[in-house]
Motif scaffolding. Structure first.
Motif, PDB file in Angstrom:
ATOM      1  N   SER A 115      -9.630   4.609  -0.875  1.00 59.89           N
ATOM      2  CA  SER A 115      -9.186   5.813  -1.592  1.00 59.89           C
ATOM      3  C   SER A 115      -9.203   5.580  -3.102  1.00 59.89           C
ATOM      4  CB  SER A 115      -7.798   6.237  -1.128  1.00 59.89           C
ATOM      5  OG  SER A 115      -6.831   5.389  -1.658  1.00 59.89           O
ATOM      6  N   LEU A 116      -9.117   4.321  -3.543  1.00 57.71           N
ATOM      7  CA  LEU A 116      -9.153   4.077  -4.984  1.00 57.71           C
ATOM      8  C   LEU A 116     -10.573   3.990  -5.522  1.00 57.71           C
ATOM      9  CD1 LEU A 116      -6.297   1.544  -5.687  1.00 57.71           C
ATOM     10  CD2 LEU A 116      -6.344   3.973  -6.040  1.00 57.71           C
ATOM     11  N   PHE A 137       2.693   5.367   5.747  1.00 54.52           N
ATOM     12  CA  PHE A 137       2.675   3.907   5.865  1.00 54.52           C
ATOM     13  C   PHE A 137       3.958   3.308   5.281  1.00 54.52           C
ATOM     14  CE2 PHE A 137      -1.964   3.333   6.645  1.00 54.52           C
ATOM     15  CZ  PHE A 137      -1.845   2.342   7.580  1.00 54.52           C
ATOM     16  N   ILE A 144      -7.511   1.317   3.609  1.00 62.98           N
ATOM     17  CA  ILE A 144      -7.390   2.714   3.171  1.00 62.98           C
ATOM     18  C   ILE A 144      -7.164   2.784   1.669  1.00 62.98           C
ATOM     19  CG2 ILE A 144      -5.894   4.723   3.298  1.00 62.98           C
ATOM     20  CD1 ILE A 144      -5.501   3.962   6.250  1.00 62.98           C
ATOM     21  N   ILE A 145      -6.294   1.900   1.140  1.00 65.54           N
ATOM     22  CA  ILE A 145      -6.020   1.938  -0.295  1.00 65.54           C
ATOM     23  C   ILE A 145      -7.295   1.649  -1.072  1.00 65.54           C
ATOM     24  CG2 ILE A 145      -4.807   0.806  -2.176  1.00 65.54           C
ATOM     25  CD1 ILE A 145      -2.486   0.411  -0.385  1.00 65.54           C
ATOM     26  N   GLU A 203      -4.808  11.313   1.469  1.00 61.49           N
ATOM     27  CA  GLU A 203      -4.581   9.874   1.326  1.00 61.49           C
ATOM     28  C   GLU A 203      -3.143   9.603   0.903  1.00 61.49           C
ATOM     29  OE1 GLU A 203      -8.351  11.109   0.943  1.00 61.49           O
ATOM     30  OE2 GLU A 203      -7.518  10.796  -1.034  1.00 61.49           O
ATOM     31  N   LEU A 224       4.475  -8.611  18.073  1.00 62.58           N
ATOM     32  CA  LEU A 224       4.854  -7.517  17.173  1.00 62.58           C
ATOM     33  C   LEU A 224       4.386  -7.808  15.750  1.00 62.58           C
ATOM     34  CD1 LEU A 224       6.551  -4.843  17.218  1.00 62.58           C
ATOM     35  CD2 LEU A 224       8.292  -6.189  16.113  1.00 62.58           C
ATOM     36  N   SER A 225       4.635  -9.030  15.284  1.00 64.78           N
ATOM     37  CA  SER A 225       4.205  -9.394  13.942  1.00 64.78           C
ATOM     38  C   SER A 225       2.697  -9.278  13.810  1.00 64.78           C
ATOM     39  CB  SER A 225       4.633 -10.821  13.624  1.00 64.78           C
ATOM     40  OG  SER A 225       5.949 -11.022  14.006  1.00 64.78           O
ATOM     41  N   ILE A 271       1.821  -5.639  13.417  1.00 66.18           N
ATOM     42  CA  ILE A 271       2.176  -5.131  12.087  1.00 66.18           C
ATOM     43  C   ILE A 271       1.170  -5.634  11.056  1.00 66.18           C
ATOM     44  CG2 ILE A 271       3.950  -5.074  10.324  1.00 66.18           C
ATOM     45  CD1 ILE A 271       5.998  -5.523  12.509  1.00 66.18           C
ATOM     46  N   ALA A 272       0.753  -6.905  11.208  1.00 68.53           N
ATOM     47  CA  ALA A 272      -0.241  -7.450  10.280  1.00 68.53           C
ATOM     48  C   ALA A 272      -1.530  -6.647  10.364  1.00 68.53           C
ATOM     49  CB  ALA A 272      -0.498  -8.912  10.596  1.00 68.53           C
ATOM     50  N   ARG A 319      -6.132   8.242 -10.446  1.00 72.20           N
ATOM     51  CA  ARG A 319      -7.086   7.304 -11.026  1.00 72.20           C
ATOM     52  C   ARG A 319      -7.522   7.662 -12.424  1.00 72.20           C
ATOM     53  NH1 ARG A 319     -11.348   7.230  -6.244  1.00 72.20           N
ATOM     54  NH2 ARG A 319     -11.495   9.364  -6.971  1.00 72.20           N
ATOM     55  N   LEU A 333       6.843  -8.831   6.734  1.00 76.09           N
ATOM     56  CA  LEU A 333       5.709  -7.943   7.034  1.00 76.09           C
ATOM     57  C   LEU A 333       6.066  -6.491   6.726  1.00 76.09           C
ATOM     58  CD1 LEU A 333       4.408  -9.537  10.318  1.00 76.09           C
ATOM     59  CD2 LEU A 333       3.214  -9.429   8.162  1.00 76.09           C
ATOM     60  N   PHE A 356      -1.704  -3.475  11.010  1.00 75.10           N
ATOM     61  CA  PHE A 356      -1.494  -2.243  10.255  1.00 75.10           C
ATOM     62  C   PHE A 356      -1.562  -2.486   8.752  1.00 75.10           C
ATOM     63  CE2 PHE A 356      -0.540   0.225  13.913  1.00 75.10           C
ATOM     64  CZ  PHE A 356      -0.801   1.505  13.485  1.00 75.10           C
ATOM     65  N   ILE A 357      -1.090  -3.658   8.312  1.00 73.20           N
ATOM     66  CA  ILE A 357      -1.167  -3.957   6.875  1.00 73.20           C
ATOM     67  C   ILE A 357      -2.630  -4.039   6.446  1.00 73.20           C
ATOM     68  CG2 ILE A 357      -0.685  -5.702   5.131  1.00 73.20           C
ATOM     69  CD1 ILE A 357       1.889  -6.281   6.513  1.00 73.20           C
ATOM     70  N   PHE A 415      11.159  -7.581  21.772  1.00 73.15           N
ATOM     71  CA  PHE A 415      10.014  -8.380  21.348  1.00 73.15           C
ATOM     72  C   PHE A 415      10.435  -9.818  21.023  1.00 73.15           C
ATOM     73  CE2 PHE A 415       8.403  -4.117  20.528  1.00 73.15           C
ATOM     74  CZ  PHE A 415       7.222  -4.195  21.222  1.00 73.15           C
ATOM     75  N   LEU A 448     -13.519   5.399  -3.741  1.00 75.96           N
ATOM     76  CA  LEU A 448     -14.439   6.444  -3.290  1.00 75.96           C
ATOM     77  C   LEU A 448     -14.388   7.633  -4.248  1.00 75.96           C
ATOM     78  CD1 LEU A 448     -16.296   7.448  -0.944  1.00 75.96           C
ATOM     79  CD2 LEU A 448     -14.292   8.642  -0.129  1.00 75.96           C
ATOM     80  N   ARG A 449     -15.536   7.968  -4.804  1.00 73.69           N
ATOM     81  CA  ARG A 449     -15.603   9.151  -5.654  1.00 73.69           C
ATOM     82  C   ARG A 449     -16.606  10.107  -5.044  1.00 73.69           C
ATOM     83  NH1 ARG A 449     -13.134   8.045 -10.695  1.00 73.69           N
ATOM     84  NH2 ARG A 449     -12.532   5.877 -10.637  1.00 73.69           N
ATOM     85  N   LEU A 479      -5.126  -2.433   7.864  1.00 74.10           N
ATOM     86  CA  LEU A 479      -5.614  -1.055   7.848  1.00 74.10           C
ATOM     87  C   LEU A 479      -5.211  -0.366   6.546  1.00 74.10           C
ATOM     88  CD1 LEU A 479      -6.900   1.298   9.404  1.00 74.10           C
ATOM     89  CD2 LEU A 479      -4.651   1.822  10.284  1.00 74.10           C
ATOM     90  N   LEU A 480      -3.959  -0.611   6.148  1.00 73.82           N
ATOM     91  CA  LEU A 480      -3.441  -0.015   4.912  1.00 73.82           C
ATOM     92  C   LEU A 480      -4.258  -0.482   3.716  1.00 73.82           C
ATOM     93  CD1 LEU A 480      -1.229   1.445   3.329  1.00 73.82           C
ATOM     94  CD2 LEU A 480       0.158  -0.577   3.524  1.00 73.82           C
TER      95      LEU A 480
END
Lengths: 477, 198
Positions: free
Chosen positions: B163-164, A109, B159-160, A102, B145-146, B149-150, A145, A128, B152-153, A64, B166-167, B155-156
């Protein structure tokens, strides 16, 4: 083998596993589900296998446009990560209380972040990877939580971590301003590297690294998160991210800024000594078992940093071996805590493990192995870990540092042995811990526990593995 | 000459508005000053011929981030009195540390300013293509590539945050469309013959 996408197969598999897990979970509605465990374990097993194959027939290559590097170090570190992660998944996620997918998702991750860190060949990719790792760690700590302590520690961790990232990036911006490039090979410019500005930049960068490792002036998040997070998350946080931090420190200091070795080795040595002394001394005053393990982590990081401060490849080999051994020991300790805890009552203080021997003899024996090993008592592997670091120190004429290390280890023996004392010789006044491990948990905890003993008797596999990771450099030397 | 005048005007506005961010007591005023400082730094980037980054800075930070921030401030109705006291108690200490760091940085640059010479760096002449085109080419070839990866960050982060927050509540009345559609009328309506009352 020369195709760019073939070389990053483990990362691609992990990334697809993440997407698959998200999709599968959004269609499942049941509370207790094992999808995370199944997908996570299969992914880790496959990735470990693939990186083992890569390790055997690796050709060093940059892919890359030189942003990513596949070499012995990266594949070896990835293999270790995936293997440990597999054990952690099987050891904790088979428990009915930990099946929240989760958590598995965040852990996968984090593993992706460690892989990126291990392979990065550029300050941008490195950063990153670091953010992928730390962001998922924030999520893991905060995931409990309902608990006030967890939320507070997650908030502290998040704010401190953000400041540490900012400081790290400030240093990186200095580096870019001075060199005009972010690639590691091009940073080895001696005329610029010896200037005072470059040292300033390095000081900022090392502050960021020290936070990620949890070395002393930046350690306050370690005991807090170990106390606040759920046991399975604490187990994860105390193991895998340490490998990522090692990759970070190795890639930056040993590859990018090796020309400045005289300067950074002093800083790393100072951080290491502070962590070693303060971590172990403060641990004596703690009553909370998890905080004790947190401060002991700080102390062990001190040992690893001292090993790295030698500045030679031998020092790095010793430090990596120490790290892998430390991960084994801490995994055994946290798995023991995990399996005897129940949803209603988790092990928190030392009073909870009083007289553990009468209810859980095998678990307390594993815990005893782990504690004795952390002290460094000979038949166990912890002795060997301390021995290689100390012998490297003596080889490079740092006798006084080695003496401090030995004295602090003796002081540290107090609180490790206190845990053993509580398990075997104290009368229990509280209701007994009701948790009972299932067959998978028993297998993985026994494997980890016995490996502490067996590798202690026959330690050459670990040191040979760590040597082989660094072997291309040994050939050059 | 005109460039220097523009530069110094905007940088002094930038410094003043950044100071205002931390000195205002009212969080809404601070947020608005932050918007001003973003816009002025956008202008500074325009001076460096980085028009794409300047516009992105204003669009993203002013248009999205700060508006969201203002919403949060207004919805939370932050108590100003408490903030004031905590700020005052920490201010001397923070000022002390800040002054030390600033003094160190200034002396370092003062003593040894040769390396910080901007002209020594080889700044490439901008190509005769637009900024956006050049950035896009770099981003999707050399830095692919960067870029991934960004992604995916991000997406992360999604998700966080889900998940924090949602009840899933039990006993909540939700619509299940498939069940509603596949309802058989015969099970729902019961036809009863009623005898006529005599």
């Amino acid at each position: 083998m020369n195709n760019e996408l073939t070389l990053i197969t483990p990362e691609l598999i992990i990334a697809s596993a993440i997407c698959l897990l998200i999709l599968v979970n959004s269609f499942l509605t049941t509370e207790k589900r094992y999808t995370g465990l199944i997908i996570g374990s299969i992914t880790m097993a496959t990735c470990a296998l693939i990186s083992l194959i890569f390790l055997i027939e690796t050709t060093n290559s940059s892919i890359f446009n030189n942003h990513y590097k596949i070499d012995h170090f990266s594949t070896g570190l990835k293999f270790t990560t995936y293997l440990i992660a597999l054990f952690i998944f099987i050891g904790t996620k088979t428990n009915k209380e930990n099946t929240k997918s989760e958590l598995v998702l965040l852990e996968i991750f984090a593993i992706l972040g460690v892989s990126i860190l291990a392979s990065s060949n550029n300050l941008l990719t490195l950063y990153l990877g670091l953010e992928t790792l730390t962001l998922s760690m924030y999520g893991l700590v905060a995931s409990k939580r309902s608990s006030e302590i967890a939320t507070e520690s997650a908030m502290k961790f998040f704010i401190l971590g953000a400041i540490a990232s900012a400081i790290f990036l400030y240093g990186v911006s200095f580096v870019y301003g001075l060199h005009g490039t972010l690639f590691f090979e091009e940073l080895n410019n001696a005329t610029i590297n010896n200037t005072i500005e470059m040292q300033l930049a390095l000081a900022f960068i090392i502050c960021g690294i020290a936070f990620k490792l949890g070395a002393v002036p930046f350690h306050s998040w370690v005991p807090d998160t170990y106390q606040g997070a759920s046991t399975s998350s604490a187990l994860f946080i105390s193991t895998i991210p340490k490998l990522g931090a090692f990759a970070l420190i190795y890639r930056l200091l040993y590859e990018a800024f090796i020309a400045n070795a005289e300067f950074w080795s002093l800083l790393i040595l100072l951080l290491g000594l502070l962590s070693l002394i303060l971590g172990n001394v403060i641990a004596i005053a703690q009553d909370n078992l998890r905080r004790i393990l947190g401060y002991s982590a700080v102390g062990h990081i001190g040992f690893i940093l001292i090993g790295l401060s030698i500045g030679s490849i031998d020092g790095a080999i010793a430090a990596l071996a120490y790290l892998v051994i430390y991960i084994l020991m801490t995994a055994a300790a946290f798995m023991s805590i995990e399996v005897i805890s129940t949803e209603k009552r988790a092990v928190v203080t030392l009073a909870d493990i009083k007289d553990l021997n009468s209810t859980h003899p095998w678990i307390s024996l594993i815990m005893l192995f782990s504690m004795f090993s952390m002290v460094g008592i000979p038949p166990f592997i912890g002795f060997y870990a301390k021995w290689i670091i100390l012998s490297e120190l003596i080889n490079s004429d740092m006798l006084s540092i080695a003496l401090i290390g030995i004295i602090v280890s003796v002081i540290a023996a107090f609180y490790y042995l206190r845990i053993v004392w509580y398990m075997y010789f104290e009368k229990n006044e509280l209701p007994i811990m009701k948790g009972s491990p299932n067959i998978f948990q028993k297998t993985s905890i026994s494997l980890v526990g016995l490996s502490i003993l067996l590798l202690g008797i026959y330690p050459s596999p670990i040191i040979n593995f760590c040597r082989s990771i660094f072997s291309p450099f040994l050939l050059i030397d | 000459m005109i460039k220097e005048i523009i530069f110094y005007t905007f940088s002094s506005v930038l410094i003043c508005s950044s100071l205002a961010v931390i000195l205002f007591r009212n969080p809404v005023y601070s947020a608005v000053s932050l918007i001003l400082s973003f816009i002025t730094s956008g202008f500074l980037w325009l001076l460096l011929q980085a028009e794409f980054l300047a516009i992105v800075l204003i669009l993203v930070y002013v248009g999205a981030v700060m508006v969201l921030f203002l919403f949060v401030i207004m919805m939370l109705n932050i108590n100003n009195e408490r903030d004031k006291s905590s700020f005052n108690s920490l201010a001397p200490f923070a000022l002390f540390i800040g002054l030390i760091i600033a003094a160190e940085l200034i002396t370092l640059i003062w003593i040894n300013s040769s390396q910080f010479n901007i002209n020594s760096l080889s700044i490439q002449e901008p190509d005769q293509v637009s900024n956006t085109l050049a950035l896009g080419k770099e981003l999707f070839t050399n830095y692919i590539l960067s870029f991934e990866i960004a992604g995916f960050i991000l997406l992360l982060a999604i998700i966080i945050s889900i998940s924090l927050t949602l009840r899933t509540r039990k006993n909540v009345k939700t619509q299940i469309a498939s069940e509603q559609i596949s309802v058989d009328p015969s099970t729902r309506i019961k036809l009863v013959d009623l005898k006529e009352r005599e």
